[in-house]
Design a protein around this motif. Sequence first.
Motif, PDB file in Angstrom:
ATOM      1  N   SER A 206       0.821  -1.209   0.000  1.00  0.00           N
ATOM      2  CA  SER A 206       0.000   0.000   0.000  1.00  0.00           C
ATOM      3  C   SER A 206       0.854   1.257   0.000  1.00  0.00           C
ATOM      4  O   SER A 206       1.880   1.331   0.687  1.00  0.00           O
ATOM      5  CB  SER A 206      -0.904   0.011   1.242  1.00  0.00           C
ATOM      6  N   GLU A 207       0.413   2.267  -0.727  1.00  0.00           N
ATOM      7  CA  GLU A 207       1.106   3.554  -0.674  1.00  0.00           C
ATOM      8  C   GLU A 207       1.005   4.164   0.718  1.00  0.00           C
ATOM      9  O   GLU A 207       1.892   4.902   1.144  1.00  0.00           O
ATOM     10  CB  GLU A 207       0.550   4.524  -1.725  1.00  0.00           C
ATOM     11  N   VAL A 208      -0.052   3.831   1.447  1.00  0.00           N
ATOM     12  CA  VAL A 208      -0.179   4.338   2.818  1.00  0.00           C
ATOM     13  C   VAL A 208       0.949   3.789   3.689  1.00  0.00           C
ATOM     14  O   VAL A 208       1.507   4.504   4.532  1.00  0.00           O
ATOM     15  CB  VAL A 208      -1.560   3.980   3.414  1.00  0.00           C
ATOM     16  N   MET A 209       1.312   2.518   3.477  1.00  0.00           N
ATOM     17  CA  MET A 209       2.460   1.942   4.200  1.00  0.00           C
ATOM     18  C   MET A 209       3.729   2.709   3.868  1.00  0.00           C
ATOM     19  O   MET A 209       4.510   3.082   4.759  1.00  0.00           O
ATOM     20  CB  MET A 209       2.627   0.467   3.832  1.00  0.00           C
ATOM     21  N   ALA A 210       3.965   2.956   2.581  1.00  0.00           N
ATOM     22  CA  ALA A 210       5.165   3.690   2.166  1.00  0.00           C
ATOM     23  C   ALA A 210       5.168   5.097   2.745  1.00  0.00           C
ATOM     24  O   ALA A 210       6.209   5.595   3.204  1.00  0.00           O
ATOM     25  CB  ALA A 210       5.247   3.741   0.643  1.00  0.00           C
ATOM     26  N   ILE A 211       4.004   5.747   2.744  1.00  0.00           N
ATOM     27  CA  ILE A 211       3.900   7.107   3.277  1.00  0.00           C
ATOM     28  C   ILE A 211       4.221   7.120   4.767  1.00  0.00           C
ATOM     29  O   ILE A 211       4.987   7.960   5.248  1.00  0.00           O
ATOM     30  CB  ILE A 211       2.494   7.678   3.002  1.00  0.00           C
TER      31      ILE A 211
END
Length: 559
Positions: free
Chosen positions: A203-208
């Motif tokens: 998820s991009e949320v994880m990366a963010i």
Amino acid sequence: MAEVKSDIAIARAAKKKPILEIGAKLGIPAEQMVPYGHDKAKISADFIKSVQKNKDGKLILVTAINPTPAGEGKTTTTVGLGDGLNRIGKKAIICIREASLGPNFGMKGGAAGGGYAQVVPMDDMNLHFTGDFHAITTAHNLLSALIDNHIYWGNELGIDTRRVTWRRVMDMNDRALREIVCSLGGVANGYPREAGFDITVASEVMAILCLSRDLKDLEKRLGDIIIAYRRDKTPVYARDVKAHRAMAVLLKDAIQPNLVQTLENNPAFVHGGPFANIAHGCNSVMATTTALKLADYVVTEAGFGADLGAEKFFDIKCRKAGLKPAAAVIVATVRAMKMNGGVKKEDLGAENVEAVKKGCPNLGRHIENVHQFGVPVVVAINHFYSDTDAEIEALKAYVKGLGAEAILCKHWAQGSAGIEELAHKVVQLAESGASQFAPLYPDDMPLFEKVNTIVQRIYRGSEAIADKSVRDQLHGWEKAGYGNLPVCMAKTQYSFSTDPNLRGAPTGHTVPVREVRLAAGAGFVVVICGEIMTMPGLPSKPSSENIFLNDDGNIEGLS
């Protein structure tokens, strides 16, 4: 040979100290920790802010050769080295990633180390831990729900339902959900469209969360997520559907680093968990930068082999967070060298010096690659009982021929006592000032040139190949102001190529780019190569078959 205890049996027998006591060793007051039981805690934002003027310690990266079924032991070595540095009188903190439930119940296993080089509580770490992954999953899927809700209630933003790019996530391997059709069942359920699921660690949320410096930065990055495009192909952002502030609320605790301890009661920050084959593969910037303010040495790892994890650690995390690693450790095993040299897994127990020599070029490639970033390298030979003196000497001689040193490490069986020599060597390298770290490519290089640079200099391929539509997409993002972003290569971890069966150190191969995704909030472009999947599947015999509660109610089978 004495009976070999399982990882979870060793972890269960650990003599843990209260987590407030572990925090006190780092100068963290009890009131600045939020305990989750007696053996894990989150560090408050106020404390993190209060130490920002402290001098930074030395950052040590632990990476590895390409993984093989023989096993390498990168996290085990990371934990062992942290314990070893503390053993020789250095103040050291370990920074590693959290475990994903999907691989735990699938094939890869957990992320807490092994043998007598583990972080505990191992069972909690490999399961729900402090709930960070659940918060990330929920924040991600809140955005998904808000997108479909916005379309249902009139689509004021003019979202083209054929161009919704935001997928859903769950923290489990489930190939059936890779591609779905949602909103079926009539008018009340919305407008049917194609969709799909990724695993939470993609998820991009994880990366963010892992790249954000604080809550304010987190909220801004969440707002910058591109969720869809209109018919005129202009982007729609998460802030346009007013999702980012509520998402930040869900992540307000998850963004704070988690403090736990090793079997030897040394501090470890365990926070964030993006995969390195489909994401950027490093623990959080907040955990790493906080640890650097509290310790002389911070030992961290990057996922899978150095071609993926280390490259992204250097080109994405270090670039964005302003980190300068002082030294790198590349983990290798005699068994893995033999497997790279053509030996089958069932035959690895027999001495085969020639196979070791034949398999060493894979290690050599990784040593050369890390040197390209200006970082000094030492090789850690993670010891197995079946290794012979002749095999170990062949591996050491190969590494010496490349101008580096390989050190035999027995931390799995002996804890910190088995890795003292490596700890001293790491201190020597870090204190020498030899590191001249620099990323592989400049920010202003065109995106496809960045891809080709990695393919040619790290993978040693001839070129990246991509359809015109992929190249046009990259050019479009450059025109929109995203050309200065780094690229995050998503490819198989098992080879320098996109063929997982091509071991060793291949050259001249092409790297097909199947798809590109703009992670505008995280701040990189994901380049999906070959057959890599952002939602893994389970193997024919998943690990879950061997995970159970025994008669005492204790968990068995986690590794």
